[in-house]
Design an enzyme around this catalytic site. Structure first.
Site, short mmCIF file in Angstrom:
data_model
loop_
_atom_site.label_atom_id
_atom_site.label_comp_id
_atom_site.label_asym_id
_atom_site.label_seq_id
_atom_site.Cartn_x
_atom_site.Cartn_y
_atom_site.Cartn_z
NE ARG A 56 -2.86 -0.99 3.34
CZ ARG A 56 -3.02 -2.23 3.78
NH1 ARG A 56 -3.62 -3.13 3.01
NH2 ARG A 56 -2.60 -2.58 4.98
CD GLU B 91 5.10 -19.91 6.43
OE1 GLU B 91 5.28 -18.78 6.93
OE2 GLU B 91 5.23 -20.98 7.05
CB CYS C 167 -5.36 -16.77 18.27
SG CYS C 167 -3.89 -15.75 18.28
CE1 TYR D 1 -7.78 -11.59 2.81
CE2 TYR D 1 -6.26 -11.38 4.66
CZ TYR D 1 -7.37 -10.93 3.94
OH TYR D 1 -8.04 -9.83 4.37
CB VAL E 146 14.84 -18.04 4.50
CG1 VAL E 146 16.15 -17.27 4.58
CG2 VAL E 146 13.90 -17.42 3.45
#
Lengths: 432, 432
Positions: free
Chosen positions: B21, B32, B42, B61, B80
């Site tokens: 943004r 990831e 949670c 998402y 990574v």
């Protein structure tokens, strides 16, 4: 040292009780014109609704309790008709005179009954326990089918819901173009539509000047409840030389003292200071009555405590939804000459798997000071908690950038990771 | 300009989304190591409990969503293994190297699995979606009857309740003498008794060093869940020369930058500042991960935003009761060298005719500064709202005398005229 307190509901009894704690030796008398003291006025709509079984259930303490436990004399059915401050005495309805050294005026407020026709049977108001009893009897005995409520303040809305619960068709007339005494078109629009869903009609900009038993402004009805225009019971004080403010309520210092030394005023008969504008306002509410009563009582007993003022927080349940406001709306802020910015968001209050429901949060900030100055929260749950966060932020002059970073509680049974308040604060920060 | 983000859960994706943004031209890649991104950690206890049907329901998402809607590349299953800041590149598990100009480290945290025997079947933890799936399968297929939970932090308590919901007998072992990582004897005592009523045994001061499939410290069990000791995934960063703080998590500036220029860290792998003490703390929570992720992302995209820190707000549902804390307990404040004063009250949250129930509010203030520095709220309802008021007051350095006069919302469906917070504040003012 003698303390006289005029009025035995929220402010008066808070004052008497606190004065007693501050000074065990004080001679304290409370004069109450009605038959009962310490009753919860805010519970009247729920008595009408039927949730509270008897008006006695709204009476928290009896005069006997105060005499026995607090060593405070409480005289009910005892109207004070004059205050003679030069003689330091109050005159009672029967002619008796009672001396005082310090006086707390806590005469409360009443609903406007100046409307033409207000005296007819079938036309009610709801200022006292007796009013409530009369109205409930009428509901149960006469089985009315259509009601008109005059006024769309919190009391008018609560009454409309209570009447609807009894199955009546309800029309609310409101003189202003907004509800809840708040210039807020979005809030008004939301409430109008919400009420419509529950078959309560809201007519705005509709001042009622004449009421008749059978109809109001062409709307046929079996019952009218006047719930508009709280007026301070300030005449007694004014006649005694106590100054009123521009609002018509008693003017007090931050120590809640009137212009007469040793005479304090608290609760619905007095003005208070709005924390955002710093101006005197008339916002009669139970919370303020209790707080100002306590401080007036302490100061009458020789302390020097300060009441900072109010954020103007108000909450009302309307047909299953909580509606709460604090501070100023954008339009009110502009009218006060502030450069107001507004942001409004609708977001789920909890995850869907905990039945999250949409909550609407509106925030208003002062562009120059970058502080929060107002807010509205609407939703089925968690409304009180959220408006209280906003009231705390307003009181603390919290800046918008700090509001955005508030460390609010999150766990799925209670909230979303981004509380609607934080999302609204992000929007607000962008608009500034 | 290339932004690499290591970690695709709360902090990492918040950083990536916000960076986008702030700078539409940025080339953004999220790495990831797991199979899914953007999942709600949670929610895992509620998946275990059965309220959330499938782990997929916790995924907010997909990588595809980020590619299509945000123009962000998200590479799952992509660990990574090294950061070479001198070359401005990350090295992936297969040997591939990916260049960056700015880097956000959001590698998260894991539960301690260093306990002897942690690898046995029947011994579980709950850091990932896969962990949760394994544990739920075990519950449904093996029908275990007795469980041990190691750790009485919020996760341990949530898990104990979830297991109890499945009918298991549950014993919680906690190494410390208190629950929820908070030195607060009254809170611990309350929770121990509350858990007992639901037949969950809490053993305090009971460090578990060895677990076996059949028993823990003499307590027979069919199942063990390790829920103690969150550890930051900070090894990758440390090996790259990124400084860790005294807590073992990544040290960051108020702009969330590490000691390496252009490398930011956010979420559960990083330290944060405690607003009361001003000291660095390690308090890995979803809210902070989202907030710090957003700011790290903005700053990686060239902004200069500041994260002020956390009040340390935490809420957990325990067998029908909400338990929330913020700031410091009295004992914690004393340990920090503060002259702490505490007040605790129990009061009804609403009138009886609206089913008011007792809420316990504990407030802690600094006697010298007269500011609120901590609070606890326990009750069946309204706990989040009240702890949020206290968190706001702590953040604003609100003085106790102003706390006492807060204009909190009152109407019978929502509150009492004197909210428990105000009653506690009155008590606190008296003790100072």
């Amino acid at each position: 040292m003698r303390l006289a307190v005029i009025g035995g509901v929220a402010a008066g009894l808070s004052a008497a009780a606190r004065a007693r704690r501050c000074d065990p030796s004080l001679d304290i008398t409370v004069f109450e014109k009605g038959p009962a003291v310490a009753w919860g006025a805010c519970g009247l709509p729920y008595y009408l609704e039927g949730r509270v079984r008897s008006v006695e259930d709204l009476v928290v303490y009896t005069p006997e309790y105060f005499r026995r436990e607090r060593n405070i004399a409480v005289r009910t059915g005892c109207a004070v008709v004059a205050i003679s401050h030069s003689r330091r005495q109050v005159e009672l309805a029967g002619g008796e005179r009672a001396p005082y050294d310090r006086l707390v005026v806590a005469t409360g407020a009443r609903l406007d009954r100046s409307i033409d026709g207000a005296g007819h049977p079938g036309i009610f108001t709801l200022s006292t326990l007796e009013d409530a009893r009369r109205l409930r009897c009428f509901l149960l005995e006469k089985k009315p089918r259509r009601a008109v409520v005059v006024g769309a303040g919190y009391l008018g809305l609560e009454l409309a819901e209570a009447l609807r619960t009894h199955g009546l068709a309800v029309t609310i007339f409101e003189a202003a173009s907004d509800v809840l005494g708040r210039r807020d078109a979005a809030l008004t629009d939301f409430l109008r539509k919400h009420l419509e869903r529950f078959r309560i009609e809201l007519r705005l900009g509709a001042r009622v000047e004449v009421v008749e038993p059978g109809s109001v402004a062409g709307v046929p009805c079996d019952l009218v409840v006047l719930a508009a225009g709280w007026r301070p019971n300030a005449e007694l004080a004014a006649e005694a030389g106590i100054q009123l403010g521009r609002t018509g309520a008693i003017r007090v210092s931050e120590h809640l003292e009137t212009n007469l030394a040793g005479v304090f005023a608290a609760g619905d008969c007095a003005e208070t200071t709005h924390l955002v504008t710093g101006r005197s306002v008339y916002l009669p509410l139970g919370t303020t009555a209790n707080k100002t009563g306590r401080i007036a009582g302490a100061n009458a007993a020789g302390r020097r405590e300060r009441f900072p003022g109010v954020a103007g927080t108000c909450i009302v349940r309307v047909c299953g939804i909580g509606v709460a406001t604090t501070g100023l709306s954008e339009a009110q802020a502009r009218k006060e000459g502030l450069d107001a910015v507004e942001a409004r968001v609708e977001a789920l209050d909890k995850p869907r798997y905990f039945h999250g429901e949409p909550v609407t949060v509106t925030l208003v900030a002062d562009r120059g000071a970058r502080c929060l100055i107002g807010g509205t929260v609407i939703g089925p749950e968690g409304v009180a908690g959220r408006i209280n966060v906003l009231a705390t932020a307003i009181t603390s002059h919290l800046r918008v950038e700090d509001l955005e970073q508030l460390d609010l509680a999150y766990a799925p049974p209670f909230a979303q990771v981004w509380d609607p308040i934080l999302i609204a604060a992000q929007q607000l920060a962008k608009s500034m």
